[in-house]
Motif scaffolding. Structure first.
Motif, PDB file in Angstrom:
ATOM      1  N   ALA A   1       0.828  -1.208   0.000  1.00 49.73           N
ATOM      2  CA  ALA A   1       0.000   0.000   0.000  1.00 49.73           C
ATOM      3  C   ALA A   1       0.861   1.257   0.000  1.00 49.73           C
ATOM      4  N   ALA A   2       1.928   1.258   0.803  1.00 47.91           N
ATOM      5  CA  ALA A   2       2.814   2.425   0.851  1.00 47.91           C
ATOM      6  C   ALA A   2       3.476   2.663  -0.508  1.00 47.91           C
ATOM      7  N   LEU A   3       3.888   1.592  -1.154  1.00 44.43           N
ATOM      8  CA  LEU A   3       4.486   1.693  -2.479  1.00 44.43           C
ATOM      9  C   LEU A   3       3.522   2.353  -3.466  1.00 44.43           C
ATOM     10  N   LEU A   4       2.281   1.865  -3.524  1.00 42.45           N
ATOM     11  CA  LEU A   4       1.320   2.402  -4.479  1.00 42.45           C
ATOM     12  C   LEU A   4       0.908   3.832  -4.157  1.00 42.45           C
ATOM     13  N   VAL A   5       0.684   4.115  -2.871  1.00 39.10           N
ATOM     14  CA  VAL A   5       0.248   5.464  -2.495  1.00 39.10           C
ATOM     15  C   VAL A   5       1.310   6.493  -2.857  1.00 39.10           C
ATOM     16  N   ALA A   6       2.557   6.237  -2.488  1.00 41.14           N
ATOM     17  CA  ALA A   6       3.629   7.181  -2.799  1.00 41.14           C
ATOM     18  C   ALA A   6       3.774   7.375  -4.309  1.00 41.14           C
ATOM     19  N   LEU A   7       3.716   6.282  -5.057  1.00 43.16           N
ATOM     20  CA  LEU A   7       3.869   6.364  -6.508  1.00 43.16           C
ATOM     21  C   LEU A   7       2.709   7.111  -7.154  1.00 43.16           C
ATOM     22  N   MET A   8       1.489   6.805  -6.733  1.00 37.04           N
ATOM     23  CA  MET A   8       0.317   7.418  -7.351  1.00 37.04           C
ATOM     24  C   MET A   8       0.188   8.899  -7.019  1.00 37.04           C
ATOM     25  N   VAL A   9       0.507   9.268  -5.779  1.00 32.57           N
ATOM     26  CA  VAL A   9       0.449  10.687  -5.407  1.00 32.57           C
ATOM     27  C   VAL A   9       1.443  11.488  -6.239  1.00 32.57           C
ATOM     28  N   PHE A  10       2.603  10.917  -6.491  1.00 35.07           N
ATOM     29  CA  PHE A  10       3.582  11.621  -7.333  1.00 35.07           C
ATOM     30  C   PHE A  10       3.101  11.713  -8.775  1.00 35.07           C
ATOM     31  N   LEU A  11       2.526  10.620  -9.299  1.00 40.18           N
ATOM     32  CA  LEU A  11       2.060  10.623 -10.680  1.00 40.18           C
ATOM     33  C   LEU A  11       0.914  11.604 -10.903  1.00 40.18           C
ATOM     34  N   MET A  12       0.139  11.850  -9.846  1.00 41.34           N
ATOM     35  CA  MET A  12      -0.972  12.779  -9.998  1.00 41.34           C
ATOM     36  C   MET A  12      -0.499  14.178 -10.386  1.00 41.34           C
TER      37      MET A  12
END
Length: 487
Positions: free
Chosen positions: A245-256
């Motif tokens: 979850a931490a991996l996806l959240v950090a990655l997705m927030v940056f991609l946004m």
């Protein structure tokens, strides 16, 4: 006469899994499977025509309303494989019921949300709630193959894929009609009756537990049909789930919204990914078995194709729809009607091709049509005729009806049967990653509104993804060897 009536009564009302046809898929399962599985795509697609009205009502620009899309996909990207793993371990019934109940609660919260933040929170809850049904459906499909001793019929997998594809493309039209009738809040409120229907069907028809296969250490994931689940607490890899979850959240927030000052987000994603990989390779019951997954190149290629397919599909769905309303000046209801050919074409293509797996052929045709559609978008102007807009929508409906179905069939053949729920969840996760990438692209190219110049830049982005999808499909020789297998 009386014995015949009694037999019909027992066949109709006996709970699923407690006496289904011994050699055929239990068709009583199809209604809850299909209805639950469409909760996510209907909410994913209806929001496309609501972004502009919501932004106007709440005073939020496109860069902020994009979180209504990303919030749901971030929740589902995390939730699908997590809940899928729990489905594999404890059976589908309880996860299905809990998830669909959350959908109803989220719908109520969204219908009364006073501001954008509360609305995003409702969408996040909606994302987690809709994460249970699809892994549960794939688990049931596989367990029915185990029970009957026959390969699951193509019609069942087709029903799941066609229903999701159909609802995805009908969603904008439905959303536009609902907004025209009762305002944008109706697209949240509609989840309440849908949730109630899923709860009733799930309680009546889903088996209390299913047994599909042995785990990696020979431990049953669930009891036999109708029995109580086997508690396998030691198999719940909570640290692995948290790191994922931490991996996806950090990655997705940056991609946004990629910015140089947010450099720490991809670093956090990298660190979380490294820690996740280290743990999953060491624990006996990992959340995601990287050793098995890493050795399954064809399945990894399917995940990549899912990502590429849906990056282009969702970039069109959200970007083209916003341009119709802002760049072309159409009302939300009118924009939904313009997209109706997208819906009809996707439904027609899925219905015609559904019963033939033909994974490679579908992906090749789907990617070629995506390329043609993206090229056609480059010709659009603010005054383009409505017939041209509808024609482009119809063209883009073809890959909508091909790619998702092909990837689902490929996964069913390639995944470990004991982890079909978590594998199905990962397939949906890569779909949501594509949606997140599309949402980020929309926000990047429409920074000052959905104008025609931004649409052309978005079209080039989509074109690159479609070309890459074609290349990945053509070079994958394993697609030509996929054949039906016995349970």
């Amino acid at each position: 006469m009386i014995p015949t009536l009694r037999a019909r009564f027992q066949q109709r009302f006996t709970p699923a899994g407690d006496g289904g046809p011994p050699d055929r898929f239990d068709r009583r399962l199809i209604a809850p499977m299909v209805l639950g599985s469409v909760l996510n795509p209907v909410n994913s697609s209806m929001i496309a025509v609501a972004l502009v009205p919501i932004g106007s009502a709440l005073g939020a620009p496109p860069s902020q309303t994009a979180w209504l899309v990303s919030g749901l996909y971030l929740a589902t990207a995390v939730g699908q494989p997590v809940i899928g793993r729990l489905v594999d371990m404890f059976g589908p019934r309880r996860l299905y019921l809990i998830g669909t109940a959350m959908v109803g609660v989220a719908g109520l919260l969204g219908s009364v949300a006073p501001n954008l933040g509360a609305l995003v929170a409702a969408r996040v809850l909606l994302g987690f709630g809709t994460s249970a049904a699809y892994p549960a459906a794939m688990h049931l499909t596989r367990s029915e193959a185990e029970r009957t001793g026959r390969d699951s019929p193509a019609g069942v997998l087709t029903a799941l894929a066609v229903s999701a594809q159909t609802v995805s493309v009908i969603g904008p039209t439905l959303g536009g009609l609902l907004i025209g009738l009762g305002g944008w809040r109706t697209i949240f409120l509609v989840n309440v009756p849908l949730s109630l229907a899923c709860l009733v069907l799930g309680a009546l028809r889903l088996p209390k537990a299913t047994k599909i296969a042995k785990g990696v250490n020979g431990v049953d994931r669930a009891a036999g049909s109708g029995g109580a689940p086997v508690p396998v607490a030691r198999g719940i890899d909570l640290p692995g789930m948290a790191l994922f979850a931490a991996l996806l959240v950090a990655l997705m927030v940056f991609l946004m919204k990629p910015r140089a000052e947010d450099w720490y987000l991809p670093v956090l994603a990298l660190l979380a990914g490294a820690a996740f990989a280290r743990r999953e390779l060491r624990v006996p019951e990992p959340f995601i078995d990287l050793r098995v997954l890493g050795g399954n190149g064809p399945l990894l290629a399917t995940f990549l194709r899912q990502f590429l397919s849906y990056t282009t599909a969702y970039a069109f769905l959200y970007g083209f729809t916003q341009w119709l309303e802002e760049g072309r000046g159409l009302h939300a209801a009118a924009a939904g009607l313009v997209l109706l050919p997208l819906s009809l074409t996707g439904l027609l293509v899925s219905a015609i091709t559904g019963r033939r797996e033909a994974v490679r052929g579908k992906l090749v045709v789907g990617s070629l049509v995506q390329i043609a559609g993206c090229a056609a978008m480059l010709t659009l102007q603010a005054g383009s005729a409505l017939w041209l807009l509808a024609a482009i929508g119809a063209l883009m409906g073809v890959p909508q009806g091909l790619n998702g179905l092909a990837n689902q069939n490929a996964l069913y053949r390639q995944a470990d049967p004991a982890r079909i729920g978590s594998a199905a969840g990962l397939l949906r996760t890569f779909m949501y990653l594509g949606a997140m990438a599309a949402s980020a692209a929309d926000a990047a190219f429409f920074q000052h509104g959905a104008d025609t110049g931004g649409l052309h830049h978005l079209s080039l982005f989509m074109l690159a993804g479609a070309v890459l999808l074609l290349a990945v499909t053509v070079i994958d020789r394993s697609l030509g060897t996929l054949t039906p297998r016995k349970a």
